[in-house]
Write a protein that holds these residues in place. Structure first.
Motif, PDB file in Angstrom:
ATOM      1  N   ILE A  41       0.817  -1.217   0.000  1.00 46.70           N
ATOM      2  CA  ILE A  41       0.000   0.000   0.000  1.00 46.70           C
ATOM      3  C   ILE A  41       0.849   1.265   0.000  1.00 46.70           C
ATOM      4  O   ILE A  41       0.523   2.236  -0.681  1.00 46.70           O
ATOM      5  N   GLU A  42       1.962   1.270   0.729  1.00 44.87           N
ATOM      6  CA  GLU A  42       2.779   2.487   0.776  1.00 44.87           C
ATOM      7  C   GLU A  42       3.408   2.798  -0.582  1.00 44.87           C
ATOM      8  O   GLU A  42       3.426   3.946  -1.008  1.00 44.87           O
ATOM      9  N   GLU A  43       3.929   1.768  -1.250  1.00 44.47           N
ATOM     10  CA  GLU A  43       4.534   1.984  -2.554  1.00 44.47           C
ATOM     11  C   GLU A  43       3.475   2.337  -3.597  1.00 44.47           C
ATOM     12  O   GLU A  43       3.694   3.172  -4.463  1.00 44.47           O
ATOM     13  N   ALA A  44       2.306   1.679  -3.512  1.00 43.73           N
ATOM     14  CA  ALA A  44       1.205   2.010  -4.427  1.00 43.73           C
ATOM     15  C   ALA A  44       0.811   3.466  -4.253  1.00 43.73           C
ATOM     16  O   ALA A  44       0.609   4.191  -5.228  1.00 43.73           O
ATOM     17  N   ALA A  45       0.726   3.893  -2.999  1.00 45.42           N
ATOM     18  CA  ALA A  45       0.391   5.289  -2.731  1.00 45.42           C
ATOM     19  C   ALA A  45       1.455   6.213  -3.321  1.00 45.42           C
ATOM     20  O   ALA A  45       1.145   7.289  -3.827  1.00 45.42           O
ATOM     21  N   LEU A  48       0.780   6.619  -7.017  1.00 46.43           N
ATOM     22  CA  LEU A  48      -0.410   7.437  -7.208  1.00 46.43           C
ATOM     23  C   LEU A  48      -0.188   8.870  -6.743  1.00 46.43           C
ATOM     24  O   LEU A  48      -0.867   9.783  -7.207  1.00 46.43           O
ATOM     25  N   ASN A  49       0.786   9.091  -5.833  1.00 37.85           N
ATOM     26  CA  ASN A  49       1.159  10.446  -5.428  1.00 37.85           C
ATOM     27  C   ASN A  49       1.565  11.273  -6.632  1.00 37.85           C
ATOM     28  O   ASN A  49       1.154  12.423  -6.782  1.00 37.85           O
ATOM     29  N   VAL A  50       2.404  10.697  -7.465  1.00 33.44           N
ATOM     30  CA  VAL A  50       2.906  11.418  -8.639  1.00 33.44           C
ATOM     31  C   VAL A  50       1.754  11.775  -9.572  1.00 33.44           C
ATOM     32  O   VAL A  50       1.628  12.925 -10.017  1.00 33.44           O
ATOM     33  N   VAL A  51       0.891  10.814  -9.841  1.00 34.43           N
ATOM     34  CA  VAL A  51      -0.255  11.051 -10.721  1.00 34.43           C
ATOM     35  C   VAL A  51      -1.167  12.119 -10.124  1.00 34.43           C
ATOM     36  O   VAL A  51      -1.598  13.048 -10.805  1.00 34.43           O
ATOM     37  N   GLY A 117     -11.886  -0.523  -0.050  1.00 30.32           N
ATOM     38  CA  GLY A 117     -10.740  -1.405   0.047  1.00 30.32           C
ATOM     39  C   GLY A 117      -9.533  -0.975  -0.757  1.00 30.32           C
ATOM     40  O   GLY A 117      -8.552  -1.703  -0.853  1.00 30.32           O
ATOM     41  N   ARG A 118      -9.581   0.197  -1.347  1.00 30.68           N
ATOM     42  CA  ARG A 118      -8.477   0.694  -2.169  1.00 30.68           C
ATOM     43  C   ARG A 118      -7.986   2.023  -1.604  1.00 30.68           C
ATOM     44  O   ARG A 118      -8.114   3.069  -2.227  1.00 30.68           O
ATOM     45  N   GLU A 119      -7.392   1.977  -0.422  1.00 32.80           N
ATOM     46  CA  GLU A 119      -6.925   3.186   0.253  1.00 32.80           C
ATOM     47  C   GLU A 119      -5.962   4.007  -0.587  1.00 32.80           C
ATOM     48  O   GLU A 119      -5.919   5.223  -0.476  1.00 32.80           O
ATOM     49  N   ALA A 120      -5.196   3.339  -1.427  1.00 36.46           N
ATOM     50  CA  ALA A 120      -4.216   4.057  -2.249  1.00 36.46           C
ATOM     51  C   ALA A 120      -4.894   5.067  -3.170  1.00 36.46           C
ATOM     52  O   ALA A 120      -4.284   6.063  -3.544  1.00 36.46           O
TER      53      ALA A 120
END
Length: 178
Positions: A41-45, A48-51, A117-120
């Protein structure tokens, strides 16, 4: 050839829950879910941070152009955040607004049930809000206190507008004017 035309007509007449908006939300949900499952989740976030940040810069420019302003006041930033979410079918509203923070509630996520269920996916909101607030006000720390993605009935988003030691205690992403 006639057989194909009849089949095409039959398929076209089906009432199916398929349309562009739902399709795009599903793609984002599956992308976020795949990232969460594969890299965590942290890496996925992080991805998505960049986007989200780039999208925030784009949205900010749209409002600057529309309002014919090069910078927005705190009140305008708040109005823009609520309006932007409204335009993408969210239901954000102001809970509190001061020189220190903007607190927004949300009764309906633009991603609808796809966010569960998709916190990212919530980092998209954080980054867009953070990019807009920081670009116009100099600084923002966005705290996603409650989210529909984590099972809350409503979201609560706190946008801290001034760095402080007290703010350091809260989870959240910091943003600075570039």
């Amino acid at each position: 050839m006639i057989q194909t035309s009849l089949l095409d007509d039959e398929i076209k007449s089906l009432e199916l829950p398929i349309e562009r908006d739902q399709f795009l939300r599903t793609i984002i949900r599956e992308l976020a879910g795949t990232l969460q499952d594969v890299v965590g989740i942290e890496e996925a976030a992080g991805f998505l941070n960049v986007v989200g940040y780039r999208t925030g810069q784009h949205v900010n420019q749209i409002y600057h152009n529309g309002l014919q302003l090069s910078n927005l006041s705190r009140e305008q930033v708040t109005a823009v955040l609520v309006d932007w979410k409204r335009r993408i079918q969210g239901d954000f509203y102001v809970i509190e607004e001061s020189d220190e923070k903007i607190v927004l509630g949300n009764r309906r996520c633009p991603f609808a049930e796809q966010v569960e269920g998709r916190e990212a996916m919530c980092v998209m909101t954080s980054n867009i809000f953070g990019a807009i607030a920081a670009d116009n006000l100099g600084y923002a720390r966005v705290e996603l206190k409650d989210t529909i993605a984590r099972g809350a009935k409503e979201c609560t988003v706190i946008i801290h507008l001034k760095p402080s030691e007290e703010v350091e205690e809260f989870a959240g992403q910091e943003y600075f004017k570039i």
